[in-house]
Design an enzyme around this catalytic site. Structure first.
Site, PDB file in Angstrom:
ATOM      1  CG  ASN A   1      -1.868   1.150   1.298  1.00 16.63           C
ATOM      2  OD1 ASN A   1      -1.835   1.866   0.562  1.00 16.63           O
ATOM      3  ND2 ASN A   1      -2.742   1.111   2.257  1.00 16.63           N
TER       4      ASN A   1
ATOM      5  CE  LYS B   1      -0.975   1.637   6.567  1.00 19.09           C
ATOM      6  NZ  LYS B   1      -2.425   1.754   6.895  1.00 19.09           N
TER       7      LYS B   1
ATOM      8  NE  ARG C   1      -6.291   1.931  -0.131  1.00 17.62           N
ATOM      9  CZ  ARG C   1      -6.114   2.824   0.667  1.00 17.62           C
ATOM     10  NH1 ARG C   1      -5.154   2.986   1.395  1.00 17.62           N
ATOM     11  NH2 ARG C   1      -7.242   3.625   0.862  1.00 17.62           N
TER      12      ARG C   1
ATOM     13  N   GLY D   1     -12.352   5.415  10.522  1.00 19.36           N
ATOM     14  CA  GLY D   1     -10.932   5.318  10.781  1.00 19.36           C
ATOM     15  C   GLY D   1     -10.353   6.526  10.829  1.00 19.36           C
ATOM     16  CG  ASN D   2      -6.423   9.266  10.258  1.00 14.79           C
ATOM     17  OD1 ASN D   2      -7.210  10.184  10.614  1.00 14.79           O
ATOM     18  ND2 ASN D   2      -5.038   9.185  10.087  1.00 14.79           N
TER      19      ASN D   2
ATOM     20  N   GLY E   1     -10.764   1.764  12.840  1.00 13.81           N
ATOM     21  CA  GLY E   1     -10.066   2.259  14.179  1.00 13.81           C
ATOM     22  C   GLY E   1     -11.228   2.846  15.315  1.00 13.81           C
TER      23      GLY E   1
ATOM     24  CD  GLU F   1      -9.266  -0.735   3.975  1.00  7.10           C
ATOM     25  OE1 GLU F   1      -8.408  -0.271   5.009  1.00  7.10           O
ATOM     26  OE2 GLU F   1      -9.444   0.139   3.147  1.00  7.10           O
TER      27      GLU F   1
END
Ligand code: AMP
Length: 404
Positions: A10, A17, A93, A212-213, A333, A387
């Site tokens: 990602n 990541k 991704r 999430g964020n 999150g 994900e």
């Protein structure tokens, strides 16, 4: 089922990541995060079971970053393979797949061209995704390269929901429409909720809340996304960590004129300085905001209230859009970890058939669970999303097909 080592990548604007899975067992063999790529103080955290390795070095770009990752993966102490050929699939991704991709695909020259074309729709994401793909094709040349698009699950949204009230030629000529994002997550939790309810995945109507964020909410009818809160970019919709979500566009003209803000400053304001951070003046992280709420901080409480009110409006809208709803699902999150958000977003919705069970809502285990009362006509679930694992699954399926 044969076992395969699948790498999931990602690439963000200044980060990579990655995770290596053994599939279909779902074992995580290695994972890592590279941050501040292109800056003076790049940082790498690489993990294998029982070992964490961290180092600060300068990483010039994504290509160099992936070269380092490939080296770590082959390392005697920190690695998971002797030869990169053991990694049979690499899943990437990709944020924007435009209208063209309704599922994950093997990356061909044609696919690359399309991702390149969509660069102007997602200038902050697709160029980096593409850089990662190009580097990975060189470094893992024998493996099946797969692109998983954030937008893919939302390609079933009908024109009534994806068109803006703008001149139609802007859609036709310039592709201005709502696309939606977080599709991998919305698809997964909606499918999983169908399994938990013992229903066919194409026979359920659910509302999925990815908090999430970045935050987005999706109406899923008969297993297909029919509306979602993020739009042309991931800025629209819910209030997020640092993004404003829906606002009156007139505010932008006002600020440009009265405060002399230019395009870049406005962009920064909406994407980086707004949302929970802007409202609370504390942080974009709900853990900090929760801490302040406990201390009695009124701005922290207000930011939570505004966040949940926006959520509730969207849930109400999607209940109307769906007609009949089987379940509301919370993930990511905030969705997985903040009972107060779930409670406030669903408060006083008994007349809509949503009856939350306080005790189940406040419990922390199991992670995946139903949190509505037994007599609630609309079920409420917490379903952790992953994900990377979804992308690993899609990639694994292509590897199996190729090998047969
Ligand atoms: P994600 O994008 O799914 O990784 O979510 C990241 C965001 O979720 C963070 O910025 C926090 O706002 C929130 N978050 C993550 N873990 C927790 C937690 N244990 N309690 C409260 N909020 C959390």
């Amino acid at each position: 089922m044969q076992s395969e080592k699948i790498l999931v990548i990602n690439c963000g604007s200044s980060s990579i990541k990655y995770k290596v899975f053994r599939m279909p067992e779902e074992n995580i063999l290695a994972s890592g995060l590279m941050e501040k790529i292109g800056e003076e103080n790049s940082h790498i955290k690489h993990q294998v079971p029982g070992k964490i390795f961290e180092v600060n070095i300068i990483i010039k770009n994504h290509i160099e970053g992936l070269e380092i990752i490939s080296k770590y993966l082959r390392d005697k102490n920190l690695g998971v393979v002797e030869n990169v050929k053991e990694i049979t699939g690499v899943g990437h991704r990709v944020v924007h797949g435009g209208e063209g991709f309704n599922r994950s695909v093997i990356i061909t020259e044609e696919v690359l061209k399309k991702i390149e074309e969509y660069k102007n729709l997602a200038p902050l994401h697709n160029p980096h995704n593409l850089a990662g793909i190009m580097a990975s094709r060189k470094l893992f040349s024998g493996s099946t390269q797969v692109a998983a698009f954030d937008t893919a699950f939302h390609t079933t949204i009908p024109p009534v929901a994806y068109l803006y009230g703008l001149p139609y030629c802007l859609y036709k000529d310039s592709s201005i429409r709502r696309y939606g994002f977080h599709g991998t997550s919305h698809r997964y939790v909606s499918r999983r909720s169908a399994e938990l309810m013992g229903k066919d995945k194409y026979r359920v109507n659910v509302i999925t809340c990815h908090l999430g964020n970045g935050c987005s909410i999706t109406a899923v009818k008969d297993g297909h996304s029919i509306d979602t809160s993020m739009g042309f970019t991931p800025l629209e919709g819910l209030i997020m960590g640092t993004r404003s979500g829906d606002i009156d566009p007139g505010i932008m003209f006002y600020l440009a004129e009265k405060m002399n803000l230019d395009f870049k400053q406005l962009n920064n304001l909406l994407n980086k300085e707004s949302g929970l951070l802007g409202l609370s003046g504390i942080s974009n992280d709900f853990r900090d905001i929760s801490r302040e709420i406990k201390k009695g901080n009124e701005r922290a409480m207000l930011s939570l209230e505004v966040f949940c009110y926006r959520m509730k409006k969207y849930i109400g809208a999607y209940l109307a859009v769906l007609g009949k709803t089987d379940a509301v699902i919370f993930t990511a999150g905030i969705g997985e970890n903040v009972p107060l958000v779930r409670k406030k977003s669903l408060e006083n919705m008994e007349n809509f058939g949503i009856i939350l069970d306080e005790e189940k809502n406040n419990a922390t285990i199991p992670k995946e669970r139903e949190i509505s009362r037994n007599n609630s006509p609309v079920k409420v679930f917490v379903i952790p999303t992953d994900e990377e694992l979804r992308i690993a699954y899609d990639t694994y399926q292509f590897v199996l097909k190729r090998e047969h």
